[in-house]
Scaffold this active site. Structure first.
Site, short mmCIF file in Angstrom:
data_model
loop_
_atom_site.label_atom_id
_atom_site.label_comp_id
_atom_site.label_asym_id
_atom_site.label_seq_id
_atom_site.Cartn_x
_atom_site.Cartn_y
_atom_site.Cartn_z
CG ASP A 213 -1.69 1.24 1.47
OD1 ASP A 213 -1.63 2.13 0.60
OD2 ASP A 213 -2.37 1.34 2.51
CE LYS B 125 -1.92 6.89 -3.33
NZ LYS B 125 -2.42 5.97 -2.29
CD GLU C 227 -5.30 3.52 -2.40
OE1 GLU C 227 -6.19 4.26 -1.95
OE2 GLU C 227 -4.16 3.93 -2.70
CG ASP D 242 -9.42 5.10 2.33
OD1 ASP D 242 -9.01 5.62 3.38
OD2 ASP D 242 -8.67 4.58 1.49
#
Ligand code: AMP
Length: 629
Positions: free
Chosen positions: A30, A93, A198, A223
């Site tokens: 991850d 990211k 994800e 999330d």
């Protein structure tokens, strides 16, 4: 075509994929905005791997470039966020696969320097090097540093080399962002067998999607992390997770809950927060309060002689507006998927902030059903990635995998670079389109050369065929819009079509992508791409810097011609000198030198470009008919 077939009677997976031999470890990663982690399946159980201390499985996604040239990653890099922000890269990211244009106003949110010379180019980050000259890093290189540290971590744990991984990305990541993630893996010495969404990984972590009875089920994945919020609605169709919709807020997360608490204290106690240190301290106390209130009713602390207090009821009042925003996103995601709450079969909670009891309550109320929250919300994604990896390794005997393409398919772009259009391990059939343009003024023909393989330069890959799109109407470089479509069917037949949108000109070829290639050759091509990843990456960075420099040199020449009437002799000479230095750097082999000379030229010409624009606008208003170009 690589096929995975199941011999049900023997209960064993037969795996024809060139690299997928049974039993070898493939890890799940991850790669997160704030934290990253690596997991693997051991004794049929997915587990996240801790570092040397044996407890912390989260690796902060932070890279620090020390003045002496050392590079620190993770926990070791974290303290430098406050002491040396210009050399400490976090949240990379957010930059992965993005151009300056994509970032728009967000560029100044970072404590480090994101270079903004050209809207359409992928971003670079400048960090002062040991000799004082800037070094330029792409988000791919920085992400690779984080991946490398995860690779080392799991290799230490297992006592053996790990070279294959599944990496997760947000469901909304586009092609460029997914490709950038793949490249980062490759640069870290990892063969990225699959890029997994994800929310898909999160479902797999809860075992949803592994069994036949999950067919047709619809899942909502909520999330809420430290800085971002996503909700995704997925449906399992013929064993594939299809993303029906995504929604969220890229700047909403646990940090905002901390901010709400500290704002409350500052107002209530009329605190003076006049230094960065105090601001940092109160944010940390707020985060501590928030975490404690997830399991206790109240929190008390001291801040420079003042007692600060918060109980769960008041915290809930502070959090409510933020949580309501996430619920509104869930509602929009459902509407976009054209579904109602009754259509949702499972709700999955992911991200550290879903530990807040009010979050759990509001999400449960909204969906009207119990949520899946028994796994550690920080680890869910990595655990699911490990399960997907285990399936690919052939260790999960009753899971069906679909056909995938074993090598990337792409075309040659300027400088001999390979631009993969269908990445390896994509499910087939698949259709992908991408837009290109010309690099030379008045270009009439465009050669489309199709290659197969994992190396960055086409000369190291396998050529499948080429054709020419002709009769493009004459236009300045960069104006034609040429769409290249790849359609790969289930038998490995590739159809490539090129079309110029303005003129409607089109041309296509059909190629048998698998023709004449053995499993051994395929494996060799993959191994080659891994062992040459570092050199390939350097070559690619050099070619990209050269391409960018050549474009700027071309526009500089045009600029000098168009503005000769008002530019002073000294200015023309200076531009000439900067351009000459850049041209010399382009002839060399040092990408940082090219980038530095490019920076200098851009810095010098920027104010002149503004002036040219002002003059053109003024002339246009006066009716001189000069186009503001
Ligand atoms: P992530 O980006 O998923 O690692 O999420 C980290 C976020 O989760 C941070 O904002 C943390 O403050 C938050 N967090 C971690 N533990 C807790 C907890 N026990 N209660 C509330 N929030 C937490």
């Amino acid at each position: 075509m690589a096929k995975f077939s199941i011999d049900l009677q023997a209960g064993k997976v037969k795996d024809d994929d060139a690299v997928g031999s049974v039993g070898q470890v493939i890890v799940g990663i991850d790669l997160g905005t704030t934290n990253s982690l690596v997991a693997h399946v051991s004794n049929n159980q997915a587990v996240a791997v801790a570092g040397k201390d044996g407890k912390n499985v989260l690796v902060p996604s932070i890279v620090h470039f020390a003045e002496n040239g050392d590079v620190l990653v993770g926990e070791e890099a974290k303290p430098f966020l406050t002491t040396a922000p210009e050399r400490t890269i976090y949240s990379v990211k957010r930059l992965l696969g993005k151009s300056y244009g994509d970032l728009a106003g967000a560029r100044n949110r970072f404590g480090y320097r994101v270079i903004d010379e050209d809207e359409d180019r992928l971003v670079k980050i400048a960090v002062p090097g040991p000799d004082g000259e800037d070094r330029y890093y792409s988000p791919i290189e920085l992400s690779a540093r984080i991946l490398k540290s995860l690779k080392t971590r799991i290799e230490t744990e297992l006592g053996s080399e790990v070279s294959r991984a599944v990496i997760t990305v947000p469901a909304y990541f586009n092609d460029a962002q997914r490709q950038a993630t793949r490249d980062a893996g490759k640069l870290a010495g990892l063969d990225v067998l699959r890029i997994v969404n994800e929310p898909t990984a999160s479902s797999l972590a809860y075992g949803i999607g592994l069994r036949d009875e999950d067919e047709g089920r619809t899942i909502a994945v909520y999330d809420l992390g430290g800085g971002t919020f996503d909700v995704s609605i997925l449906r399992i169709e013929q064993g594939i997770f299809e993303v029906l919709s995504t929604n969220g807020d890229t700047f909403l997360g646990g940090d905002d809950l901390d901010q709400a608490i500290s704002d409350h204290w500052i107002k209530e106690k009329q605190l003076t927060i006049d230094t960065a240190q105090k601001r940092g301290e109160i944010r940390l106390l707020a985060e501590r309060a928030k975490k404690q209130l997830s399991s206790q009713d109240s929190f008390t602390t001291e801040f420079h002689g003042t007692t600060l207090y918060l109980d769960r009821d008041l915290a809930n009042v502070l959090f409510t507006p933020l949580i309501k925003r996430t619920i509104a996103s869930c509602d929009r995601a459902l509407k976009d998927a054209e579904l109602t709450i009754q259509d949702i079969d499972h709700v999955i909670m992911v991200g550290g902030s879903t530990r807040v009891p009010l979050v759990q309550k509001e999400v449960t109320n909204f969906f009207g059903k119990e949520v899946n929250n028994t796994l550690d919300p920080d680890q869910v994604v990595a655990l699911g990635a490990a399960i997907q990896a285990d399936v690919l390794a052939g260790n999960q005997t009753d899971v069906l995998l679909l056909d995938i393409t074993p090598l990337s398919l792409g075309i040659e772009t300027v400088g001999g670079l390979m631009d993969p259009i269908i990445p390896r391990n994509s499910k087939v059939p698949t259709r992908v389109g991408r837009k290109y343009t010309t690099s030379v003024d008045g270009q009439k023909n465009l050669k489309v050369a199709v290659f197969q393989g994992e190396r960055d330069m086409v000369k190291d890959n396998r050529k499948l065929g080429e054709f020419v799109l002709s009769d493009i109407p004459p236009m300045p470089a960069g104006i034609p819009q040429i769409e290249i479509q790849f359609y790969l069917d289930a038998d490995g037949i590739l159809r490539v079509k090129a079309m110029e949108h303005r003129s409607g000109q089109s041309q296509s070829v059909t190629i048998k992508s698998q023709y004449g290639i053995s499993e051994e050759e395929m494996a060799e091509m993959l191994i080659d791409s891994l062992s040459n990843a570092e050199t390939d990456m350097k070559n690619r960075a050099l070619v990209e810097a050269r391409n960018e420099a050549n474009n700027v040199l071309l526009s500089t020449r045009k600029f000098l011609e168009q503005n000769a009437s008002w530019l002073e002799v000294q200015q023309v000479n200076d531009i000439g000198e900067y351009a000459e230095k850049l041209a010399q750097a382009v002839a060399g082999e040092d990408k940082d030198a090219i980038n530095n000379r490019l920076d200098e030229l851009n810095r010098f010409t920027e104010p002149l470009a503004h002036e040219a624009l002002d003059r053109n606008v003024a002339a246009a208003i006066k009716g001189d008919g000069i186009s503001a170009k």
